[in-house]
Design a protein around this motif. Structure first.
Motif, PDB file in Angstrom:
ATOM      1  N   VAL A 129       0.712  -1.232   0.026  1.00 21.74           N
ATOM      2  CA  VAL A 129      -0.058  -0.044   0.150  1.00 21.74           C
ATOM      3  C   VAL A 129       0.828   1.268  -0.016  1.00 21.74           C
ATOM      4  O   VAL A 129       1.827   1.276   0.734  1.00 21.74           O
ATOM      5  CB  VAL A 129      -1.008   0.025   1.322  1.00 21.74           C
ATOM      6  CG1 VAL A 129      -1.804   1.107   1.351  1.00 21.74           C
ATOM      7  CG2 VAL A 129      -1.834  -1.216   1.115  1.00 21.74           C
ATOM      8  N   PRO A 130       0.651   2.283  -1.017  1.00 25.88           N
ATOM      9  CA  PRO A 130       1.328   3.586  -0.858  1.00 25.88           C
ATOM     10  C   PRO A 130       1.565   3.972   0.723  1.00 25.88           C
ATOM     11  O   PRO A 130       0.444   4.217   1.202  1.00 25.88           O
ATOM     12  CB  PRO A 130       0.511   4.575  -1.832  1.00 25.88           C
ATOM     13  CG  PRO A 130       0.046   3.522  -2.729  1.00 25.88           C
ATOM     14  CD  PRO A 130      -0.382   2.311  -1.937  1.00 25.88           C
ATOM     15  N   ALA A 131       2.697   4.400   0.978  1.00 30.11           N
ATOM     16  CA  ALA A 131       2.987   5.048   2.507  1.00 30.11           C
ATOM     17  C   ALA A 131       3.656   6.199   2.376  1.00 30.11           C
ATOM     18  O   ALA A 131       4.703   6.499   1.477  1.00 30.11           O
ATOM     19  CB  ALA A 131       3.825   3.921   3.173  1.00 30.11           C
ATOM     20  N   LEU A 132       3.244   7.287   3.256  1.00 30.00           N
ATOM     21  CA  LEU A 132       3.954   8.360   3.254  1.00 30.00           C
ATOM     22  C   LEU A 132       4.357   8.411   4.861  1.00 30.00           C
ATOM     23  O   LEU A 132       3.618   8.341   5.744  1.00 30.00           O
ATOM     24  CB  LEU A 132       2.883   9.665   3.241  1.00 30.00           C
ATOM     25  CG  LEU A 132       3.320  10.940   3.743  1.00 30.00           C
ATOM     26  CD1 LEU A 132       4.434  11.422   2.930  1.00 30.00           C
ATOM     27  CD2 LEU A 132       2.180  11.919   3.676  1.00 30.00           C
ATOM     28  N   VAL A 133       5.688   8.478   4.854  1.00 34.03           N
ATOM     29  CA  VAL A 133       6.547   8.422   6.157  1.00 34.03           C
ATOM     30  C   VAL A 133       6.728   9.940   6.499  1.00 34.03           C
ATOM     31  O   VAL A 133       7.917  10.190   5.844  1.00 34.03           O
ATOM     32  CB  VAL A 133       7.488   7.346   6.227  1.00 34.03           C
ATOM     33  CG1 VAL A 133       8.478   7.464   7.610  1.00 34.03           C
ATOM     34  CG2 VAL A 133       7.206   5.903   5.997  1.00 34.03           C
ATOM     35  N   LEU A 134       6.270  10.451   7.552  1.00 35.51           N
ATOM     36  CA  LEU A 134       6.746  11.825   7.773  1.00 35.51           C
ATOM     37  C   LEU A 134       7.412  11.677   8.967  1.00 35.51           C
ATOM     38  O   LEU A 134       7.236  11.046  10.031  1.00 35.51           O
ATOM     39  CB  LEU A 134       5.499  12.582   8.241  1.00 35.51           C
ATOM     40  CG  LEU A 134       4.495  12.922   7.117  1.00 35.51           C
ATOM     41  CD1 LEU A 134       3.051  13.507   7.550  1.00 35.51           C
ATOM     42  CD2 LEU A 134       5.086  13.659   6.117  1.00 35.51           C
ATOM     43  N   ARG A 135       8.821  12.337   8.998  1.00 32.88           N
ATOM     44  CA  ARG A 135       9.855  12.118  10.116  1.00 32.88           C
ATOM     45  C   ARG A 135       9.844  13.513  10.753  1.00 32.88           C
ATOM     46  O   ARG A 135      10.241  14.366  10.175  1.00 32.88           O
ATOM     47  CB  ARG A 135      11.078  11.453   9.605  1.00 32.88           C
ATOM     48  CG  ARG A 135      11.028  10.345   8.396  1.00 32.88           C
ATOM     49  CD  ARG A 135      12.312   9.929   8.263  1.00 32.88           C
ATOM     50  NE  ARG A 135      13.066  10.906   7.405  1.00 32.88           N
ATOM     51  CZ  ARG A 135      13.768  10.315   6.131  1.00 32.88           C
ATOM     52  NH1 ARG A 135      14.006   9.344   5.847  1.00 32.88           N
ATOM     53  NH2 ARG A 135      14.118  11.290   5.299  1.00 32.88           N
ATOM     54  N   ALA A 136       9.653  13.342  12.057  1.00 34.26           N
ATOM     55  CA  ALA A 136       9.811  14.642  12.919  1.00 34.26           C
ATOM     56  C   ALA A 136      11.019  14.262  13.998  1.00 34.26           C
ATOM     57  O   ALA A 136      10.653  13.226  14.633  1.00 34.26           O
ATOM     58  CB  ALA A 136       8.470  15.278  13.361  1.00 34.26           C
ATOM     59  N   ALA A 137      11.442  15.345  14.400  1.00 36.67           N
ATOM     60  CA  ALA A 137      12.273  15.331  15.562  1.00 36.67           C
ATOM     61  C   ALA A 137      11.356  15.378  16.789  1.00 36.67           C
ATOM     62  O   ALA A 137      10.300  14.731  17.060  1.00 36.67           O
ATOM     63  CB  ALA A 137      13.408  16.039  15.530  1.00 36.67           C
ATOM     64  N   MET A 138      11.623  16.591  17.420  1.00 39.49           N
ATOM     65  CA  MET A 138      10.960  16.936  18.751  1.00 39.49           C
ATOM     66  C   MET A 138       9.668  17.595  18.273  1.00 39.49           C
ATOM     67  O   MET A 138       9.662  18.683  17.599  1.00 39.49           O
ATOM     68  CB  MET A 138      11.787  17.676  19.728  1.00 39.49           C
ATOM     69  CG  MET A 138      10.802  18.008  21.206  1.00 39.49           C
ATOM     70  SD  MET A 138      11.791  18.977  22.438  1.00 39.49           S
ATOM     71  CE  MET A 138      13.237  17.526  22.547  1.00 39.49           C
ATOM     72  N   VAL A 139       8.554  17.050  18.597  1.00 40.66           N
ATOM     73  CA  VAL A 139       7.204  17.692  18.557  1.00 40.66           C
ATOM     74  C   VAL A 139       6.711  18.647  19.520  1.00 40.66           C
ATOM     75  O   VAL A 139       6.887  18.128  20.922  1.00 40.66           O
ATOM     76  CB  VAL A 139       6.018  16.688  18.418  1.00 40.66           C
ATOM     77  CG1 VAL A 139       4.774  17.453  18.333  1.00 40.66           C
ATOM     78  CG2 VAL A 139       6.265  15.829  17.111  1.00 40.66           C
ATOM     79  N   VAL A 140       6.805  20.026  19.608  1.00 36.80           N
ATOM     80  CA  VAL A 140       6.429  20.938  20.522  1.00 36.80           C
ATOM     81  C   VAL A 140       5.253  21.158  20.926  1.00 36.80           C
ATOM     82  O   VAL A 140       4.397  21.585  20.195  1.00 36.80           O
ATOM     83  CB  VAL A 140       7.152  22.443  20.642  1.00 36.80           C
ATOM     84  CG1 VAL A 140       6.902  23.501  21.542  1.00 36.80           C
ATOM     85  CG2 VAL A 140       8.770  22.141  20.012  1.00 36.80           C
ATOM     86  N   GLY A 141       4.813  20.332  22.143  1.00 37.41           N
ATOM     87  CA  GLY A 141       3.353  20.588  22.325  1.00 37.41           C
ATOM     88  C   GLY A 141       3.038  20.050  23.745  1.00 37.41           C
ATOM     89  O   GLY A 141       3.878  19.176  24.318  1.00 37.41           O
ATOM     90  N   ALA A 142       1.993  20.589  24.438  1.00 40.35           N
ATOM     91  CA  ALA A 142       1.883  20.162  25.923  1.00 40.35           C
ATOM     92  C   ALA A 142       1.049  18.444  25.637  1.00 40.35           C
ATOM     93  O   ALA A 142       0.179  18.340  25.471  1.00 40.35           O
ATOM     94  CB  ALA A 142       0.436  21.021  26.480  1.00 40.35           C
ATOM     95  N   GLY A 143       2.221  17.941  26.243  1.00 41.27           N
ATOM     96  CA  GLY A 143       1.621  16.264  26.276  1.00 41.27           C
ATOM     97  C   GLY A 143       2.754  15.564  25.281  1.00 41.27           C
ATOM     98  O   GLY A 143       2.787  14.457  25.450  1.00 41.27           O
TER      99      GLY A 143
END
Length: 452
Positions: A129-143
């Protein structure tokens, strides 16, 4: 409109993604082990193929936000789960899988955590199945767990442990920008690709801790070099998070996580780090400058003619502070920041983002207002009252001229505030008069020479 399934809907990102998808007009079904079943909710384990088949029935896009980092064997478990999800998506005829993973540093061996995220992404990319892999370092958010670890370090004590990896760099991204990329995928055609997403600023982890303290109104944290201290165990001891999770996240901080290429940010640009930190820490927008005529507020206005177009003056105003400094009396603002630091305030905290928005910091000020031709700052230093500085680029007599209007406003806190204003007025008059004149002269000189 797409029919979406969110796996891991009770996790941090999942709880935010579900309403964001619905707000964008998509139909959403969720799956989690801990949620009550319903018409748009499937209660089940992602390791259960039958449960996945039920959840994926008549679904276009599957979001995979699952991890098992609260257990020691999470890497093997997450890889098996990914293979099961990919197979179930193929059976159901899913159009697109979207996976939110982590960066893949190429210059050094990866931590177990990042290696696991990379392996899961590769499972999807190699699947049917076509896959989009989004790579993020630190996500800034409460939680966000990784962010909360550093935020607690900033808020818990006036010192912060500084192992060598605190000098490693990252490009933290605001959770609102992560949601933008995730939601956008539901309206896009099927793709198979891995792409990095990141915020607009590159900072070290130590700088991030200092920025957290700054936004929270705390003094600059004192870094204490450490060697031989188990930082992961120490961090776990002051949180209620599982030790394997904390250890995995701390190990991942030992990488330089600055991607070379990233996806385009949301329209209007990515959320600034300061803005993201304010939202994550629950710090509201800075107070706006009181309107003219507000009782009890002291105002002073200065004007300087500038032999440069209005646009040039506005551009110079927008660059005030940080590396370009404060024109006028050398060291005046730095001295005030140093004094504030000595009395327990935020101090100078020199620095600023390249592009300013409301909530961003500019040395010892915070942006309270921003338009094309105007910048309003509110002071963060300790004083018996609240002070604002507004710099406006006004039209001149001709298109080649402009006028700088500088407004200083002070809302005193009772009698101590009024005494403070009058005692410091001579010094303030000199500093702000020099600032206005310096900005006017610099803008004129740069317009004449063409050099910045």
């Amino acid at each position: 409109m797409s029919r979406c399934l969110v796996l891991g809907a009770r996790g941090y990102v999942g709880t935010l993604l579900t309403p964001a998808l619905r707000a964008a007009g998509h139909a959403v079904r969720t799956m989690s082990r801990s949620q009550p079943p319903g018409p748009d909710a499937v209660r089940g384990d992602v390791a259960d193929g039958a449960a996945l088949d039920r959840a994926m029935s008549d679904v276009d896009v599957v979001y995979h936000l699952v991890h098992s980092m609260d257990r020691a064997d999470y890497a093997a478990v997450d890889a098996d789960i990914a293979r099961g999800v990919a197979a179930a998506a193929a059976r159901a005829g899913v159009r697109q899988i979207v996976y939110l993973g982590g960066p893949s540093p190429v210059d050094q061996p990866m931590s177990e955590h990042l290696a696991s995220r990379t392996e899961v992404g590769e499972v999807f990319l190699a699947g049917p199945v076509p896959a989009l892999v989004l790579r993020a370092a630190m996500v800034v958010g409460a939680g966000s767990t990784s962010f909360e670890l550093l935020a607690r370090a900033a808020r818990s004590a006036p010192i912060v442990l500084r192992p060598s990896w605190m000098d490693n760099r990252s490009r933290p991204i605001a959770v609102r920008d992560v949601l933008y990329h995730l939601v956008r995928a539901a309206s896009s055609g099927p793709v198979t690709m891995a792409a990095d997403i990141a915020g607009p600023e590159t900072v070290t982890y130590l700088e991030l801790v200092q920025r957290c303290a700054r936004i929270a109104g705390l003094p600059r944290r004192v870094p204490v070099p450490v060697a031989g201290i188990p930082v992961a165990a120490t961090a776990a001891a002051v949180t209620d998070l599982p030790v394997p999770l904390v250890r995995a996240l701390v190990e991942s901080l030992k990488h330089d996580l600055v991607p070379s290429e990233v996806l385009d940010p949301p329209p209007g640009g990515g959320t600034s780090l300061d803005r993201a930190l304010r939202e994550a820490l629950g710090v509201g927008d800075p107070p706006a400058m009181p309107d003219e005529g507000t009782p009890g507020v002291i105002r002073q206005v200065r004007r300087e003619r500038v032999a440069a177009p209005r646009a040039a003056l506005a551009e110079r105003i927008a660059e005030v502070g940080g590396k370009r400094g404060w024109p006028g009396i050398p060291g005046a603002f730095a001295l005030r920041g140093a004094i504030d630091h000595l009395i327990g305030g935020v101090g100078l905290h020199r620095g600023r983002p390249t592009t300013l928005t409301v909530g961003d910091t500019v040395d010892s000020w915070t942006v309270a207002g921003r338009t094309e031709h105007e910048l309003t700052l509110v002071s963060d230093v300790r004083m018996p009252g609240k002070a604002w500085l507004r710099l406006s680029a006004l039209p001149g007599r001709t298109s080649a001229e402009s006028e700088l209007e500088q407004t200083v406003a002070f809302a005193p806190d009772g009698l101590p505030g009024r005494l403070y204003w009058h005692l410091r007025k001579p010094a303030h008059d000199m500093v702000f008069a020099a600032l206005a004149l310096g900005l006017a002269r610099e803008t004129t000189r740069e317009a004449m020479t063409g050099r910045r």
